[in-house]
Design an enzyme around this catalytic site. Structure first.
Site, mmCIF file in Angstrom:
data_model
loop_
_atom_site.group_PDB
_atom_site.id
_atom_site.type_symbol
_atom_site.label_atom_id
_atom_site.label_comp_id
_atom_site.label_asym_id
_atom_site.label_seq_id
_atom_site.Cartn_x
_atom_site.Cartn_y
_atom_site.Cartn_z
ATOM 1 N N ASP A 13 -46.093 0.085 39.521
ATOM 2 C CA ASP A 13 -44.796 0.238 40.195
ATOM 3 C C ASP A 13 -44.317 -1.135 40.641
ATOM 4 O O ASP A 13 -45.126 -2.038 40.874
ATOM 5 C CB ASP A 13 -44.920 1.180 41.394
ATOM 6 C CG ASP A 13 -43.591 1.836 41.722
ATOM 7 O OD1 ASP A 13 -43.412 3.022 41.406
ATOM 8 O OD2 ASP A 13 -42.706 1.138 42.277
ATOM 9 N N THR A 69 -33.863 7.931 35.719
ATOM 10 C CA THR A 69 -32.674 7.739 34.875
ATOM 11 C C THR A 69 -31.486 8.307 35.669
ATOM 12 O O THR A 69 -31.008 9.402 35.390
ATOM 13 C CB THR A 69 -32.828 8.486 33.527
ATOM 14 O OG1 THR A 69 -33.270 9.840 33.788
ATOM 15 C CG2 THR A 69 -33.826 7.805 32.628
ATOM 16 N N LYS A 84 -35.107 19.955 27.743
ATOM 17 C CA LYS A 84 -35.229 19.574 29.160
ATOM 18 C C LYS A 84 -33.893 19.744 29.892
ATOM 19 O O LYS A 84 -33.819 20.320 30.978
ATOM 20 C CB LYS A 84 -35.716 18.125 29.264
ATOM 21 C CG LYS A 84 -35.602 17.513 30.636
ATOM 22 C CD LYS A 84 -36.543 18.165 31.625
ATOM 23 C CE LYS A 84 -36.271 17.675 33.032
ATOM 24 N NZ LYS A 84 -37.198 18.212 34.003
ATOM 25 N N ARG A 106 -30.711 26.678 35.110
ATOM 26 C CA ARG A 106 -30.983 27.029 36.515
ATOM 27 C C ARG A 106 -29.747 26.759 37.383
ATOM 28 O O ARG A 106 -29.411 27.544 38.256
ATOM 29 C CB ARG A 106 -32.197 26.236 37.005
ATOM 30 C CG ARG A 106 -32.706 26.695 38.354
ATOM 31 C CD ARG A 106 -34.184 26.475 38.497
ATOM 32 N NE ARG A 106 -34.659 26.723 39.845
ATOM 33 C CZ ARG A 106 -35.037 27.916 40.311
ATOM 34 N NH1 ARG A 106 -34.980 28.972 39.526
ATOM 35 N NH2 ARG A 106 -35.461 28.062 41.543
ATOM 36 N N HIS A 156 -32.836 46.240 38.190
ATOM 37 C CA HIS A 156 -32.597 46.482 36.749
ATOM 38 C C HIS A 156 -33.609 45.644 35.961
ATOM 39 O O HIS A 156 -33.830 44.473 36.296
ATOM 40 C CB HIS A 156 -31.165 46.069 36.414
ATOM 41 C CG HIS A 156 -30.763 46.416 35.015
ATOM 42 N ND1 HIS A 156 -31.256 45.757 33.917
ATOM 43 C CD2 HIS A 156 -29.927 47.370 34.550
ATOM 44 C CE1 HIS A 156 -30.733 46.282 32.818
ATOM 45 N NE2 HIS A 156 -29.927 47.269 33.177
ATOM 46 N N CYS A 160 -32.514 16.506 40.309
ATOM 47 C CA CYS A 160 -32.474 16.937 38.894
ATOM 48 C C CYS A 160 -31.318 17.870 38.575
ATOM 49 O O CYS A 160 -30.502 17.578 37.707
ATOM 50 C CB CYS A 160 -33.788 17.603 38.536
ATOM 51 S SG CYS A 160 -35.176 16.551 38.905
HETATM 52 N N1 SAJ Z 1 -31.600 26.851 44.860
HETATM 53 C C1 SAJ Z 1 -30.662 27.804 45.230
HETATM 54 N N2 SAJ Z 1 -30.878 29.124 44.885
HETATM 55 C C2 SAJ Z 1 -31.993 29.493 44.194
HETATM 56 C C3 SAJ Z 1 -32.933 28.501 43.796
HETATM 57 C C4 SAJ Z 1 -32.708 27.187 44.150
HETATM 58 O O1 SAJ Z 1 -29.633 27.526 45.865
HETATM 59 O O2 SAJ Z 1 -32.129 30.705 43.946
HETATM 60 C C5 SAJ Z 1 -31.397 25.435 45.227
HETATM 61 C C6 SAJ Z 1 -32.535 24.839 46.066
HETATM 62 O O3 SAJ Z 1 -32.400 25.145 47.431
HETATM 63 C C7 SAJ Z 1 -32.392 23.363 45.774
HETATM 64 C C8 SAJ Z 1 -31.897 23.328 44.323
HETATM 65 O O4 SAJ Z 1 -31.426 24.639 44.056
HETATM 66 O O5 SAJ Z 1 -31.404 22.776 46.599
HETATM 67 C C9 SAJ Z 1 -32.935 22.914 43.291
HETATM 68 O O6 SAJ Z 1 -34.208 23.492 43.557
HETATM 69 P P1 SAJ Z 1 -35.151 24.086 42.398
HETATM 70 O O7 SAJ Z 1 -36.401 24.527 43.014
HETATM 71 O O8 SAJ Z 1 -34.400 25.081 41.622
HETATM 72 O O9 SAJ Z 1 -35.362 22.871 41.400
HETATM 73 P P2 SAJ Z 1 -35.940 21.352 41.499
HETATM 74 O O10 SAJ Z 1 -34.750 20.437 41.378
HETATM 75 O O11 SAJ Z 1 -36.849 21.151 42.650
HETATM 76 O O12 SAJ Z 1 -36.794 21.275 40.154
HETATM 77 C C10 SAJ Z 1 -36.165 21.504 38.904
HETATM 78 C C11 SAJ Z 1 -37.087 22.439 38.125
HETATM 79 N N3 SAJ Z 1 -36.379 22.981 36.952
HETATM 80 C C12 SAJ Z 1 -36.306 24.309 36.710
HETATM 81 O O13 SAJ Z 1 -36.788 25.139 37.432
HETATM 82 C C13 SAJ Z 1 -35.596 24.721 35.468
HETATM 83 C C14 SAJ Z 1 -38.343 21.688 37.711
HETATM 84 O O14 SAJ Z 1 -39.140 22.470 36.850
HETATM 85 C C15 SAJ Z 1 -37.987 20.367 37.009
HETATM 86 O O15 SAJ Z 1 -39.129 19.621 36.663
HETATM 87 C C16 SAJ Z 1 -37.149 19.544 37.956
HETATM 88 O O16 SAJ Z 1 -35.960 20.278 38.252
HETATM 89 C C17 SAJ Z 1 -36.849 18.216 37.271
HETATM 90 O O17 SAJ Z 1 -37.456 17.216 37.661
HETATM 91 O O18 SAJ Z 1 -36.077 18.181 36.309
#
Ligand code: SAJ
Length: 450
Positions: free
Chosen positions: A47, A103, A222, A229, A260, A276
């Protein structure tokens, strides 16, 4: 790592100090280095930040996750993990190099300067026969058009004098080590020998399936995962707006709809934070050929919805406060971007706190895991945060918050206080508890407000 494993990793069976070099010791690189070290690979992390490197060499993790803290301590003391700022030496002394640098998005455009720099440095230092795996999130085509040419300019040929793969990370902060070891992974490569090398290595640190494909498909997968999501969460947020208008409880509607067998609606909330999901959809949007299509894309609309959800929270707060006293103290509970983590990056709390400060409120913030307050006054505990406040806002569904008794909380607050629940942490149906008014995002109490 056994002798056979070492040999498959290196075409030239030379002796090296390390098996694995991880470039970038952040939220992805450190768990990656820990996962390899925990499986007995001699791992070195690189790092540019000396404090991170020095801390790791003392056995101290810069990340607070319990598994990582334990692993750094143990792996460093057992000699499986070390860190350095000397990239050239670490890379030259390793059989495989994993590049895990950021990135970021700047002014709506993805910046690959850190990745380009890292690849150039690695290409200048690797020895013939090394395996290079890139895990950073990138726009589709980056490995073939940008990364591989950097190595070719140095005289390396993929599948011959070095081996290149693109394997996106899938770890969610908060549970990084376990996710690294247990999630299925996509392994992208454009040369069979490079693919074999990457698969052989990753098999040793993955308890689940490895799926092979080419690099551009892996890069696209990716971005599609994270965009999916984001779009699903935007849908949950839309459901919340619609239910609020109708006058039914969103949380009840979603719970019942999810019975459902083919419906799985996520949770509405104050917006989508983290490094992310708020960025990757924009990277994917850059792949539209026609700018007009990109403008009308569901992906873009999902971003607009999620980026503006904090305004619904502001409406609930303003409405609640209009009914009560003139006390200007507000407590914001939760500044991390999601439950059970201490990471404040792109947290929706930042926007809410900024608006409240701008409106002249005396804003106090408390988060058991996160020190960031975004300009609000820092409360040492929940009681200090809510003491004398006319309003408190639950912004993150940390488990400890869901265990709080609202009646007890209300005792510390001003008379007739307002509690705004932006994350569905309080039970459905409760709108008035004693003298406490409860307004829940997506709840019946929000009817007519947003
Ligand atoms: N959130 C909601 N409603 C939900 C779920 C999440 O409002 O039902 C919000 C959370 O509070 C948060 C945001 O979404 O603010 C993101 O949280 P997260 O847990 O959905 O995702 P990250 O950003 O912590 O991680 C994601 C993951 N991707 C997916 O689940 C498809 C992870 O697997 C990836 O490695 C990561 O992004 C990444 O580094 O790309």
């Amino acid at each position: 790592m056994d002798e056979a494993g070492l040999h498959t990793l290196s075409r030239v069976y030379r002796q090296t100090l390390y098996d694995i070099c991880v470039v970038g010791l952040g939220y992805v690189g450190l768990p990656t280095a820990c996962a390899f070290a925990s499986r007995g690979f001699r791992t070195v992390g690189v790092d540019i930040k000396r404090e991170i490197v020095d801390g790791i060499n003392r056995g101290q993790s810069p990340l607070g996750e319990a598994d990582i803290v334990k692993c750094v301590k143990e792996a460093v003391s057992q000699g499986y993990l070390s860190a350095t700022i000397d990239l050239r030496r670490a890379v030259a002394e390793s059989k495989a190099v994993i590049i895990a640098v950021q990135t970021p998005l700047e002014n709506g455009k993805v910046r690959l300067k850190y990745l380009t720099r890292a690849c150039r440095s690695v290409a200048a230092a690797i020895k013939s026969g090394a395996l290079v795996i890139v895990v950073s999130t990138v726009p589709p085509g980056t490995t073939a058009k940008m990364i591989r040419p950097i190595f070719e300019q140095r005289g390396f040929n993929d599948g011959d004098s070095f081996f290149l793969a693109y394997c996106p990370e899938r770890i969610a902060p908060g549970n990084s080590m376990s996710e690294f070891l247990n999630n299925d992974r996509i392994v992208g490569f454009d040369n069979g020998k490079s693919g074999d090398m990457a698969l052989q290595l990753l098999k040793r640190v993955t308890n689940s399936n490895l799926y092979s494909t080419d690099t551009v498909t892996a890069e696209t997968v990716k971005l599609v995962e994270n965009t999916a999501r984001d779009v699903y969460i935007a849908f949950a947020n839309e459901v919340s707006k619609i239910c609020t208008k109708i006058g039914v409880d969103t949380w009840d509607v979603i719970r019942l709809a999810n019975t459902h067998p083919r419906v799985r609606i996520l949770r509405p909330g104050p917006g989508v934070g983290g490094p992310c999901l708020s960025k990757d959809p924009y990277m994917l949007l850059q792949s539209y050929r026609d700018a007009k299509l990109s403008k009308k894309s569901i992906i873009r609309y999902a971003r607009i919805i999620n980026e503006n959800m904090y305004q619904d929270v502001m409406k609930l707060i303003r409405f609640g406060l209009a009914q009560v006293s003139s006390n200007r103290k507000i407590a914001v509970l939760g500044t991390a971007y999601k439950p059970e983590v201490g990471d404040p990056r792109s947290s929706p709390s930042e926007k809410v706190i900024s608006e409240l400060i701008h409106d002249g409120f005396d804003v106090w913030a408390y988060d058991p895991y996160c020190k960031e307050t975004f300009g609000a006054r820092e409360a040492r505990d929940l009681i200090e945060a809510v003491k004398g406040a006319s309003c408190c806002v639950f912004m993150v569904a940390h488990r400890v918050f869901s265990e709080v008794s609202i009646t007890q909380l209300g005792r510390f607050m001003e008379e007739q206080p307002v509690v705004v629940d932006a994350v569905g942490i309080l039970p459905v149906g409760e709108e008035l508890k004693g003298n406490i008014r409860i307004i829940r995002l997506g709840g019946i109490s929000a009817h007519g407000i947003c």
